[in-house]
Design a protein around this motif. Structure first.
Motif, PDB file in Angstrom:
ATOM      1  N   ASP A 177       0.922  -1.263  -0.022  1.00 39.37           N
ATOM      2  CA  ASP A 177       0.063  -0.126  -0.045  1.00 39.37           C
ATOM      3  C   ASP A 177       0.840   1.291  -0.060  1.00 39.37           C
ATOM      4  O   ASP A 177       0.311   2.512   0.133  1.00 39.37           O
ATOM      5  N   LEU A 178       2.031   1.055  -0.053  1.00 39.79           N
ATOM      6  CA  LEU A 178       3.197   2.320  -0.068  1.00 39.79           C
ATOM      7  C   LEU A 178       2.752   3.070  -1.435  1.00 39.79           C
ATOM      8  O   LEU A 178       2.688   2.320  -2.425  1.00 39.79           O
ATOM      9  N   ASP A 179       3.023   4.358  -1.379  1.00 40.05           N
ATOM     10  CA  ASP A 179       2.844   5.285  -2.482  1.00 40.05           C
ATOM     11  C   ASP A 179       4.107   4.988  -3.554  1.00 40.05           C
ATOM     12  O   ASP A 179       5.206   5.003  -2.729  1.00 40.05           O
ATOM     13  N   PRO A 180       4.004   4.434  -4.782  1.00 42.38           N
ATOM     14  CA  PRO A 180       5.361   4.262  -5.363  1.00 42.38           C
ATOM     15  C   PRO A 180       6.006   5.281  -5.529  1.00 42.38           C
ATOM     16  O   PRO A 180       7.451   5.224  -5.754  1.00 42.38           O
ATOM     17  N   VAL A 181       5.593   6.814  -5.582  1.00 38.77           N
ATOM     18  CA  VAL A 181       6.462   7.859  -5.554  1.00 38.77           C
ATOM     19  C   VAL A 181       7.406   7.731  -4.504  1.00 38.77           C
ATOM     20  O   VAL A 181       8.742   8.166  -4.358  1.00 38.77           O
ATOM     21  N   HIS A 182       6.818   7.343  -3.337  1.00 39.57           N
ATOM     22  CA  HIS A 182       7.687   7.411  -2.105  1.00 39.57           C
ATOM     23  C   HIS A 182       8.768   6.202  -2.329  1.00 39.57           C
ATOM     24  O   HIS A 182      10.083   6.340  -1.988  1.00 39.57           O
ATOM     25  N   GLY A 183       8.448   5.225  -2.835  1.00 42.47           N
ATOM     26  CA  GLY A 183       9.320   3.932  -3.107  1.00 42.47           C
ATOM     27  C   GLY A 183      10.549   4.376  -4.124  1.00 42.47           C
ATOM     28  O   GLY A 183      11.594   3.959  -3.775  1.00 42.47           O
ATOM     29  N   ALA A 184      10.210   5.403  -5.059  1.00 42.03           N
ATOM     30  CA  ALA A 184      11.178   5.693  -5.878  1.00 42.03           C
ATOM     31  C   ALA A 184      12.376   6.743  -5.329  1.00 42.03           C
ATOM     32  O   ALA A 184      13.332   6.700  -5.831  1.00 42.03           O
ATOM     33  N   PHE A 185      12.161   7.121  -4.010  1.00 40.78           N
ATOM     34  CA  PHE A 185      13.034   7.777  -3.352  1.00 40.78           C
ATOM     35  C   PHE A 185      14.180   6.918  -2.619  1.00 40.78           C
ATOM     36  O   PHE A 185      15.165   7.514  -1.915  1.00 40.78           O
ATOM     37  N   SER A 186      13.978   5.676  -2.619  1.00 35.21           N
ATOM     38  CA  SER A 186      14.700   4.639  -1.809  1.00 35.21           C
ATOM     39  C   SER A 186      16.250   4.850  -2.372  1.00 35.21           C
ATOM     40  O   SER A 186      16.984   4.900  -1.691  1.00 35.21           O
ATOM     41  N   GLU A 187      16.440   5.100  -3.690  1.00 33.51           N
ATOM     42  CA  GLU A 187      17.666   4.935  -4.111  1.00 33.51           C
ATOM     43  C   GLU A 187      18.605   6.080  -3.855  1.00 33.51           C
ATOM     44  O   GLU A 187      19.601   6.122  -3.152  1.00 33.51           O
ATOM     45  N   PRO A 188      18.023   7.269  -4.040  1.00 34.39           N
ATOM     46  CA  PRO A 188      18.688   8.655  -3.382  1.00 34.39           C
ATOM     47  C   PRO A 188      19.009   8.665  -1.967  1.00 34.39           C
ATOM     48  O   PRO A 188      20.130   9.249  -1.596  1.00 34.39           O
ATOM     49  N   LEU A 189      17.823   8.295  -1.273  1.00 34.98           N
ATOM     50  CA  LEU A 189      18.077   8.028  -0.027  1.00 34.98           C
ATOM     51  C   LEU A 189      19.142   7.182   0.555  1.00 34.98           C
ATOM     52  O   LEU A 189      19.992   7.502   1.560  1.00 34.98           O
ATOM     53  N   ALA A 190      19.222   6.112  -0.157  1.00 32.90           N
ATOM     54  CA  ALA A 190      20.198   5.019   0.253  1.00 32.90           C
ATOM     55  C   ALA A 190      21.675   5.756  -0.005  1.00 32.90           C
ATOM     56  O   ALA A 190      22.740   5.568   0.892  1.00 32.90           O
ATOM     57  N   CYS A 191      21.834   6.417  -1.004  1.00 26.69           N
ATOM     58  CA  CYS A 191      23.178   7.279  -1.018  1.00 26.69           C
ATOM     59  C   CYS A 191      23.223   8.139  -0.111  1.00 26.69           C
ATOM     60  O   CYS A 191      24.471   8.269   0.756  1.00 26.69           O
ATOM     61  N   CYS A 192      22.453   8.952   0.348  1.00 22.44           N
ATOM     62  CA  CYS A 192      22.309   9.969   1.389  1.00 22.44           C
ATOM     63  C   CYS A 192      22.504   9.191   2.787  1.00 22.44           C
ATOM     64  O   CYS A 192      23.479   9.686   3.541  1.00 22.44           O
TER      65      CYS A 192
END
Length: 336
Positions: free
Chosen positions: A133-148
């Protein structure tokens, strides 16, 4: 299917290409959302090494629609984020638990076809499940967040530390939130755009300065009584690297994160670095942090909607990547 292909330096075009299939050990992912990254612009300009031709897009989230032979973790229909960076697992760097420095590193959306497409085939080991049920838009932030998160790991922020962040794009604004969660006492964002400074203050920055209209080095040194404990450079330009080093206190830490175009040289003063023992720590990619980022996204602890400033289709990707960010732009989201 449709895919946005980098066909030569400065030539990014949407093409009709054959839909990929999930080979042995792979998943076929229907791309729900992809994010445009500053690195995509560097690749477009030839400032970051990439394969050509290739479908760009390394920040994406989608639904598993096909499963290759030998894959048992997935059954189909799962919402996944994909770690784009594929290490060999056997070279010296991998053996030392530094897969981001792998001698044979390949990357989805960089050296093999990525997420600016309707479908993408990925190794199943790179896929991380997200709540359905997660908003896929939020899911797409996983990669830049992982680098951060890797940069924050390198920074070793202690509760009460002062942190100066140079660059107010999506990376800088994620860093503001991560520094706040790490317990930083003063969080100072430096960026030219007023709208980004205002967003930073809403997200947890204690101060935000315009480097054009103020002496940011003096301001940081005054607020922190001598210099920031941690400086994180997120802009990838010569000026911010130089000024950032001067903002760090004696014995402070400077985290180099922003991607400066390959070949650019930046003059620094080695004597000052020596006598002040400024610790320079580059942070490259996302070693062992993608699953942590996915869990953080799923937890809802970060404000991500405020970072999305535009949503486009595949047909607009080449125009956005081929031009400088518009005033006020933070994150452009692509919905194939």
């Amino acid at each position: 299917m449709r895919a946005v292909r980098l066909e030569s330096i400065g030539s990014l075009t949407m093409r009709s290409v054959e839909k990929p299939v999930a080979g042995p050990g792979e998943l076929l992912v229907r791309v729900a959302v992809a994010g445009i990254c500053g690195s995509d612009r560097h690749m477009y300009k030839g400032e970051y090494p990439t394969a050509i031709p290739v479908t760009l897009g390394h920040e994406f989230c989608g639904i598993v629609e096909g499963i290759g032979d030998g894959v048992t973790r997935f059954t189909g229909g799962e919402l996944v984020t994909v770690d784009p960076n594929i290490s060999c697992g056997t070279c010296r760097a991998c053996a030392q638990a530094r897969p981001n420095l792998c001698e044979s590193l390949t990357a989805i959306g960089v050296t093999r076809d990525g997420g600016f497409a309707e479908y993408v085939a990925v190794p199943h080991a790179q896929a991380i499940m997200l709540p359905a049920d997660l908003d896929p838009v939020h899911g797409a932030f996983s990669e830049p967040l992982a680098c951060c998160i890797h940069a924050i790991d390198k920074a070793k922020i202690r509760p009460g530390d002062s942190v100066a962040i140079l660059g107010g794009g999506v990376i800088g604004l994620l860093m503001v939130q991560l520094a706040r969660l790490a317990g930083a006492g003063e969080i100072i964002l430096i960026t030219r755009q007023q709208s980004r400074r205002q967003t930073a203050l809403r997200l947890g920055a204690t101060h935000a300065f315009d480097p054009v209209s103020s002496d940011t080095i003096a301001s940081v040194r005054e607020i922190t009584k001598g210099g920031a404990d941690v400086v994180i450079e997120c802009a990838g330009v010569s000026e911010t690297l130089q000024t950032g080093l001067k903002m760090a206190r004696r014995g402070g830490t400077f985290v180099l994160f922003g991607v400066t175009p390959s070949g650019v040289e930046v003059p620094v003063l080695p004597f000052d670095l020596l006598v002040n023992e400024v610790d320079i720590r580059p942070a490259y990619l996302n070693p062992f942090t993608h699953s942590r980022a996915a869990a953080m996204v799923a937890s809802g602890v970060l404000e991500l909607d405020a970072l999305v400033t535009k949503t486009i289709g595949l047909e607009e990707v080449s125009d956005v990547v081929g031009n400088a960010p518009l005033p006020g732009e933070i994150k452009v989201i692509v919905r194939p």
